[in-house]
Design a protein around this motif. Structure first.
Motif, short mmCIF file in Angstrom:
data_model
loop_
_atom_site.label_atom_id
_atom_site.label_comp_id
_atom_site.label_asym_id
_atom_site.label_seq_id
_atom_site.Cartn_x
_atom_site.Cartn_y
_atom_site.Cartn_z
N PHE A 121 -20.91 -0.33 14.00
CA PHE A 121 -21.11 -1.58 13.23
C PHE A 121 -19.82 -2.05 12.58
CE2 PHE A 121 -21.54 1.53 9.82
CZ PHE A 121 -20.83 0.92 8.80
N LYS A 122 -18.79 -1.20 12.54
CA LYS A 122 -17.56 -1.56 11.85
C LYS A 122 -16.93 -2.83 12.44
CE LYS A 122 -17.15 2.10 8.99
NZ LYS A 122 -18.23 3.04 9.28
N ASP B 111 -14.65 5.57 12.74
CA ASP B 111 -15.05 4.29 13.32
C ASP B 111 -14.28 3.10 12.75
OD1 ASP B 111 -16.89 5.34 15.14
OD2 ASP B 111 -18.42 5.50 13.59
N GLY C 155 -22.37 6.35 3.57
CA GLY C 155 -21.24 7.21 3.25
C GLY C 155 -20.43 6.61 2.13
N ASN C 156 -19.57 5.67 2.47
CA ASN C 156 -18.79 4.97 1.46
C ASN C 156 -19.63 3.87 0.79
OD1 ASN C 156 -16.34 5.24 0.23
ND2 ASN C 156 -15.16 4.16 1.77
N LEU C 157 -20.79 3.59 1.37
CA LEU C 157 -21.82 2.72 0.82
C LEU C 157 -21.48 1.24 0.86
CD1 LEU C 157 -22.97 4.99 -2.15
CD2 LEU C 157 -23.83 4.93 0.21
N GLY C 158 -20.50 0.87 1.67
CA GLY C 158 -20.22 -0.53 1.89
C GLY C 158 -21.34 -1.18 2.70
N ASN C 159 -21.83 -0.46 3.68
CA ASN C 159 -22.78 -1.09 4.60
C ASN C 159 -24.11 -1.40 3.93
OD1 ASN C 159 -22.97 -2.19 7.17
ND2 ASN C 159 -24.01 -0.39 8.01
N THR D 173 -25.95 3.24 13.46
CA THR D 173 -24.64 2.73 13.09
C THR D 173 -23.57 2.89 14.17
OG1 THR D 173 -24.42 4.80 11.87
CG2 THR D 173 -24.89 2.82 10.59
N ALA D 174 -23.75 3.85 15.06
CA ALA D 174 -22.73 4.05 16.10
C ALA D 174 -23.38 4.42 17.41
CB ALA D 174 -21.72 5.12 15.68
C1 PLP Z 1 -18.89 3.95 8.50
C2 PLP Z 1 -20.10 4.55 9.06
C3 PLP Z 1 -21.22 4.83 8.28
C4 PLP Z 1 -21.25 4.64 6.81
O1 PLP Z 1 -21.08 3.34 6.35
P1 PLP Z 1 -20.64 3.13 4.84
O2 PLP Z 1 -20.41 1.69 4.69
O3 PLP Z 1 -19.37 3.94 4.66
O4 PLP Z 1 -21.74 3.67 3.99
C5 PLP Z 1 -22.35 5.33 8.90
N1 PLP Z 1 -22.37 5.58 10.21
C6 PLP Z 1 -21.30 5.36 10.99
C7 PLP Z 1 -21.39 5.68 12.43
C8 PLP Z 1 -20.13 4.83 10.45
O5 PLP Z 1 -19.07 4.62 11.24
#
Ligand code: PLP
Length: 448
Positions: free
Chosen positions: A123-124, A155, A256-260, A392-393
């Motif tokens: 998703f990045k 990612d 993780g970093n909680l941006g998403n 997410t990936a």
């Molecule tokens: C970056 C990422 C996350 C976490 O997203 P955050 O915005 O950091 O919480 C989760 N899954 C995948 C595969 C990612 O690349």
């Protein structure tokens, strides 16, 4: 109509800052910034007219609006000139009905949003297209930047490297050595980025890149830079759009970093503010038990303490001190938020179990699926709820994880669904024998 967006401090300090300016934190208090849109201008178009416009553009060919991010450009970054946009056709990913897996776990209306089916496999891309486009516009209007840089759990660096390469902008990525998958290391190398592999974890890489940004050596591409979240928030709009503008009941997302998750909330907020939606879904954030600071905060009435993140197969969320913690908590408080965690065995088995129903899950999606199963078992999610899991990936980026799971060599995991190939000589009788044996077990039974 003139649409406008500016950076503003999330803590409420006075003052607007131009989005075309390299600034990541409030100059007054040091807190994060967020992009705020001119809602009055956006309200000049009615909710049905926005829906119609977005539907008209969705996955069509008028550049750049066929990208599902840029099809919502007025809501994302209206100050960009179209010819500065660096797009590789983001979003528009499949939202599939996980009928069989849903039936197995007792959720009849379960959907998977496959954000990993995108240009760099996560998703990045949704956020990076916005950030790199802004960089191109800044550079073309005369600003000098040495490079665009990020710290990454894998990612982000893949996305930055690809978009920067497409625009011929130098990229620098800082990775924790040995803590990203092989594919994730190869992606920025292949795309020509300078790759620094440091002997630390993600939090260590993040501290260094923030210092580089403070000294204005680089332009920062981490999600602390809230331009990224403007692109990522389109996933919320896109999911609702894919359900013909109906809001699901529950959204499950690994964090993780909680941006998403913050971006997800921002997308929902904007749809509500502009009258496209009324209902608010419940948001569930799923964390690895080895890196669970948000889970711990949830248990303690949102009192947050950073933790030391232990190694986890869900390496993209091995983060102990999430940058967007405040934004995430704010989102969860608005959206009836729940945080759940998954052990290494739970995340690996959940991914593998869902794979057996036709998916190919990355470990982070495994974390989300494991959390979903736990919430369903406890009755916090109902059988009839419409649930969307944000994957997410792409699982193909994590073949090292899959290989180790099926070879039974994953640390801390006794796999419940490990499978292996049947090695045979080049011999027809041996093949027939194997076919008969397989048929007598399960896999070749006719389906009902
Ligand atoms: C970056 C990422 C996350 C976490 O997203 P955050 O915005 O950091 O919480 C989760 N899954 C995948 C595969 C990612 O690349």
């Amino acid at each position: 109509m003139e649409y406008r967006a500016v950076f503003r401090c999330i803590a409420g300090c006075h003052g607007d800052h131009a989005v075309m300016q390299p600034i990541y934190r409030c100059p007054t208090c040091g807190d994060l910034l967020e992009v705020v849109h001119d809602l009055d201008a956006l309200r000049h178009r009615s909710a049905p007219a926005w829906m119609q416009l977005f539907d008209q553009r969705y996955k069509r060919t008028v550049w750049p609006y066929g990208s599902a991010v840029w099809g919502k450009k007025e809501w994302v970054c209206p100050e960009l000139a179209d010819d500065n946009i660096v797009s590789m056709d983001e979003g528009g990913t499949n939202l599939l009905w996980a009928e069989r897996f849903g039936r197995e776990i007792g959720v009849d209306d379960l959907w998977i949003k496959l954000c990993g089916n995108s240009h760099t496999g996560s998703f990045k891309d949704l956020g990076m297209t916005v950030l790199v486009s802004v960089v191109r516009q800044m550079m073309r209007s005369g600003r000098t930047l040495q490079a665009v840089a990020c710290a990454s759990t894998g990612d982000t660096s893949a996305a930055l490297a690809a978009y920067a390469a497409a625009a011929a902008i130098p990229a620098l990525v800082i990775l924790p050595r040995g803590k990203v998958s092989e594919a994730q290391l190869l992606q920025p190398l292949a795309n020509g980025a300078t790759v620094l592999a440091l002997d630390t974890d993600f939090d260590g890489c993040m501290a260094i890149v923030q210092r580089l940004a403070e000294e204005e050596r680089i332009y920062l591409a981490n999600s602390m830079n809230s331009l990224r979240l403007e692109g990522q928030k389109t996933v919320a709009v896109e999911i609702v759009q894919q359900f013909d503008w109906e809001v699901p009941d529950v959204l499950v997302i690994p964090g993780g970093n909680l941006g998403n998750v913050s971006a997800l909330g921002a997308g929902l907020d904007l749809m509500e503010a502009l009258g496209l939606t009324r209902k608010r879904p419940k948001i569930v954030v799923a964390q690895a038990a080895k890196a669970n600071p948000l889970y711990l905060a949830y248990q303690q009435d949102w009192r947050f303490e950073p933790v030391h993140a232990e190694p986890t197969q869900a390496s993209a969320i091995q983060i102990g001190n999430p940058v967007s913690i405040k934004k995430a908590i704010r989102t969860l408080q608005r959206y009836d938020g729940v945080v759940e965690q998954a052990s290494e065995t739970e995340l690996a088995d959940a991914a593998a179990r869902a794979d057996l129903t036709g998916m190919f899950n990355c470990p982070h999606t495994g974390v989300a699926l494991a959390a979903l199963v736990k919430l369903r078992d406890r009755g916090q999610i109902a059988k009839t709820d419409r649930v969307v899991v944000i994957s997410t990936a792409n699982g193909l980026k994590f073949t090292d994880f899959k290989r180790a799971y099926h070879a039974r060599t994953l640390a801390d995991v006794e796999p419940a669904h490990a499978r292996r190939a049947i090695d045979l000589p080049n011999d027809y009788a041996a093949v027939c024998d194997a076919v008969d044996r397989a048929a007598s077990q399960t896999s070749l039974h006719p389906v009902s």
